[in-house]
Scaffold this motif. Structure first.
Motif, PDB file in Angstrom:
ATOM      1  N   ILE A 107      -1.041   5.731   4.237  1.00 30.89           N
ATOM      2  CA  ILE A 107      -2.298   5.036   4.476  1.00 30.89           C
ATOM      3  C   ILE A 107      -2.440   4.749   5.976  1.00 30.89           C
ATOM      4  O   ILE A 107      -1.457   4.674   6.720  1.00 30.89           O
ATOM      5  N   TYR A 108      -3.661   4.582   6.423  1.00 28.78           N
ATOM      6  CA  TYR A 108      -3.937   4.264   7.822  1.00 28.78           C
ATOM      7  C   TYR A 108      -3.300   2.930   8.181  1.00 28.78           C
ATOM      8  O   TYR A 108      -3.479   1.928   7.497  1.00 28.78           O
ATOM      9  N   LEU A 109      -2.530   2.883   9.284  1.00 28.86           N
ATOM     10  CA  LEU A 109      -1.756   1.693   9.630  1.00 28.86           C
ATOM     11  C   LEU A 109      -1.823   1.399  11.134  1.00 28.86           C
ATOM     12  O   LEU A 109      -0.887   0.878  11.716  1.00 28.86           O
TER      13      LEU A 109
ATOM     14  N   TYR B 250      -7.524   0.742  -1.507  1.00 27.26           N
ATOM     15  CA  TYR B 250      -6.641  -0.412  -1.294  1.00 27.26           C
ATOM     16  C   TYR B 250      -7.421  -1.718  -1.386  1.00 27.26           C
ATOM     17  O   TYR B 250      -6.951  -2.697  -1.972  1.00 27.26           O
TER      18      TYR B 250
ATOM     19  N   ASN C 139      -2.808  -0.742  14.048  1.00 25.56           N
ATOM     20  CA  ASN C 139      -3.280  -2.064  14.436  1.00 25.56           C
ATOM     21  C   ASN C 139      -3.167  -2.325  15.933  1.00 25.56           C
ATOM     22  O   ASN C 139      -3.659  -3.357  16.407  1.00 25.56           O
TER      23      ASN C 139
ATOM     24  N   LYS D 148      -0.571   6.682  10.676  1.00 27.74           N
ATOM     25  CA  LYS D 148      -0.277   6.481   9.260  1.00 27.74           C
ATOM     26  C   LYS D 148       1.075   5.818   9.038  1.00 27.74           C
ATOM     27  O   LYS D 148       2.012   5.984   9.824  1.00 27.74           O
ATOM     28  N   ALA D 149       1.172   5.070   7.933  1.00 28.28           N
ATOM     29  CA  ALA D 149       2.436   4.455   7.536  1.00 28.28           C
ATOM     30  C   ALA D 149       3.407   5.539   7.077  1.00 28.28           C
ATOM     31  O   ALA D 149       3.042   6.430   6.305  1.00 28.28           O
TER      32      ALA D 149
ATOM     33  N   ILE E 141       5.343  -0.207   6.931  1.00 25.95           N
ATOM     34  CA  ILE E 141       4.613  -1.323   6.344  1.00 25.95           C
ATOM     35  C   ILE E 141       5.581  -2.500   6.243  1.00 25.95           C
ATOM     36  O   ILE E 141       6.711  -2.357   5.757  1.00 25.95           O
TER      37      ILE E 141
ATOM     38  N   THR F 283       0.645  -4.483   8.747  1.00 24.71           N
ATOM     39  CA  THR F 283       0.012  -4.286   7.449  1.00 24.71           C
ATOM     40  C   THR F 283      -1.273  -3.474   7.622  1.00 24.71           C
ATOM     41  O   THR F 283      -1.716  -3.214   8.737  1.00 24.71           O
ATOM     42  N   VAL F 284      -1.869  -3.106   6.508  1.00 17.89           N
ATOM     43  CA  VAL F 284      -3.033  -2.218   6.500  1.00 17.89           C
ATOM     44  C   VAL F 284      -4.262  -2.914   7.082  1.00 17.89           C
ATOM     45  O   VAL F 284      -4.555  -4.062   6.726  1.00 17.89           O
TER      46      VAL F 284
ATOM     47  N   PRO G 144       0.825  -1.211   0.000  1.00 14.56           N
ATOM     48  CA  PRO G 144       0.000   0.000   0.000  1.00 14.56           C
ATOM     49  C   PRO G 144       0.857   1.258   0.000  1.00 14.56           C
ATOM     50  O   PRO G 144       2.072   1.195   0.262  1.00 14.56           O
TER      51      PRO G 144
ATOM     52  N   LEU H 289      -8.176   3.593   2.365  1.00 15.55           N
ATOM     53  CA  LEU H 289      -8.458   2.184   2.613  1.00 15.55           C
ATOM     54  C   LEU H 289      -9.381   1.578   1.559  1.00 15.55           C
ATOM     55  O   LEU H 289      -9.218   0.423   1.172  1.00 15.55           O
TER      56      LEU H 289
END
Length: 471
Positions: A31-33, A133, A35, A43-44, A228, A114-115, A27, A130
């Motif tokens: 991107i939103y990351l 993706y 977890n 974000k990543a 990522i 990961t995303v 990705p 997202l």
């Protein structure tokens, strides 16, 4: 784990037409990351290693052109925030690929770097990316399957058990409270070291693909990590594929509910690479210990010398071509959770972000399972010659694979977590008397893992009986 004399001497391989392919699904940065509940970022900010989809297709040598291939995909992804999100995507994929449900297996490597697989959410930093993706992922699945099917060759799939010391027990009793179990390295408990390796060899002797079934949570990188990453899977693949002339490898996470690397929860990118090399070297050692394709090592004669020397030689075995696919529904008791709207209200009122994260995840599970007091868990089976692969969308403890392998010592048994969706943990009964994440996260009641084990034993026994009747 002790293996039977039958497996140690060698069993027939499985002959089919195999295809393999890989596509990049990394990705974009930004991107939103997020977890981890403890994370302070959203974000990543970089890419440690690319993320991939790796596909293996299996087509019968004897079937007509109209028959459906088996499709196995290993994706460098974490888990589905909503199982219904995967099911909707899978239904579209099955229609486009013209595959029956039983023939399509989508496995996730379960990297926690990961995303998040969830719909677009512009209220989250990087959350607007997202949706795009998910669209990309669906297109890439179709692409990798078509690539694998377009370049098939006849080969033989053989399996062999080995060992790897990467996985360690991670249910740690709290020193102040014996009923509190923390999620981290427990040096006093034993972990399942079993490694199951599948090798696809072409008729010309060329190594075509490697399957790795191993139980170990990819939680090396955690809340401080902003990259990522496939976690240890990336370096594992690099190690194996460099030594096998580029033959693609697929990681299939085993029943890893309570096992993870000793050293984890870090942002140091060298540590998952070290873990990956450790697992990769164990896979290569297992490959080096394998018999030639579809062969048995048999006693041949005594050669007189200073001592009477027992000489053994390899004997080729006719490979098997028989296969079965099946889907079993196992009813499991559900806990008496609050309704989805109640969980959402609790989340909104939660004072800490990590508590909100827990409650929102719980809400998604509740929405998917509905309001009944039990739910039918889908259990997927493939029988390929003498080998049986079993997968669920749960995160089962290693008891699942240990009991099945103990029951069927003359078979290679591969158990997969997080197959065709994700829903929650399955922990042993004894853990339900303690305060532990794997129990309170799970929607399933006490005894559910044991019920799954027993029903799977019965189902595998029926598959073996049907297999024997045909032969």
């Amino acid at each position: 784990m002790a293996h039977s004399t039958v497996l140690n001497r060698g069993v027939p391989g499985f002959a089919a037409k195999f295809g393999s392919a890989r596509v990049d699904i990394t990705p974009p940065i930004g991107i939103y990351l997020r977890n981890w509940g403890a994370a302070k970022h959203d974000k990543a900010e970089s890419v440690h290693r690319p993320l991939y989809l790796t596909a293996l297709t299996i087509s019968s040598i004897n079937d007509s052109a109209e028959s459906s291939p088996l499709v196995l995909i290993s994706g460098d992804l974490g888990w589905w925030r909503s199982a219904s999100l995967f099911e909707a995507m899978r239904d579209r994929l099955l229609e486009q690929l013209k595959l029956p449900k039983e023939s399509f297996w989508f496995a996730m490597t379960h990297s926690h770097a990961t995303v998040p697989l969830q719909p677009a959410n512009p209220e989250l930093p990087g959350g607007e990316l997202l949706g795009d993706y998910l669209d990309l992922l669906e297109k890439k699945i179709i692409e990798v399957v078509h690539q694998a099917l377009s370049n098939t060759t006849e080969g033989i799939l053989d399996w062999h058990y080995g060992k790897c010391l990467l996985a360690k027990a991670r249910d740690l009793p709290d020193p102040q409270d014996a009923d509190q179990i923390n999620c981290g390295f427990n040096p006093d408990a034993e972990a399942d070291e079993t490694l199951l390796v599948g090798r696809v060899t072409g008729r010309d002797g060329r190594h075509l693909a490697t399957l790795i079934n191993y139980a170990c949570h990819p939680t090396t990188l955690a809340w401080e990590n902003r990259a990522i990453s496939p976690d240890f899977i990336g370096a594992m693949q690099e190690t194996i594929e460099t030594a096998t002339d580029g033959a693609l490898s697929l990681f299939l996470i085993g029943a890893a509910g309570e096992v993870s690397p000793r050293e984890q929860y870090t942002a140091d990118l060298e540590i998952p690479d070290r873990h990956g090399r450790q697992l990769g070297y164990a896979v290569l050692a297992t490959l080096a210990d394998m018999h030639p394709p579809s062969s048995r090592y048999e006693f041949d004669h005594i050669e007189p010398s200073g001592a009477p020397l027992a000489v053994w030689k390899y004997k080729s075995l006719a490979p098997r071509t028989d296969q079965q696919t099946a889907l079993q529904n196992v009813p499991l008791e559900l806990k008496n959770w609050p309704l989805a709207e109640e969980l959402a209200a609790e989340a909104e009122a939660a004072p800490d972000r990590f508590q909100q994260e827990r409650l929102y995840r719980k809400r998604e599970i509740r929405l998917y399972l509905g309001d009944d007091d039990q739910w039918d868990l889908p259990v997927w089976y493939w029988q390929l010659g003498e080998t049986i692969l079993i997968g669920t969308m749960t995160e089962a403890y290693t008891l699942f694979q240990q009991e099945l392998r103990r029951k069927f010592p003359d078979r290679h048994i591969a158990c997969l977590n997080l197959l065709n969706g994700s829903i929650g943990y399955l922990a042993p009964e004894k853990r339900y008397r303690q305060n532990i994440y794997q129990v309170w996260q799970s929607p399933f009641g006490c005894g559910s893992l044991e019920r799954l084990v027993e029903s799977s034993k019965d189902f595998v026994q029926s598959m073996i009986a049907a297999d024997s009747a045909v032969k």
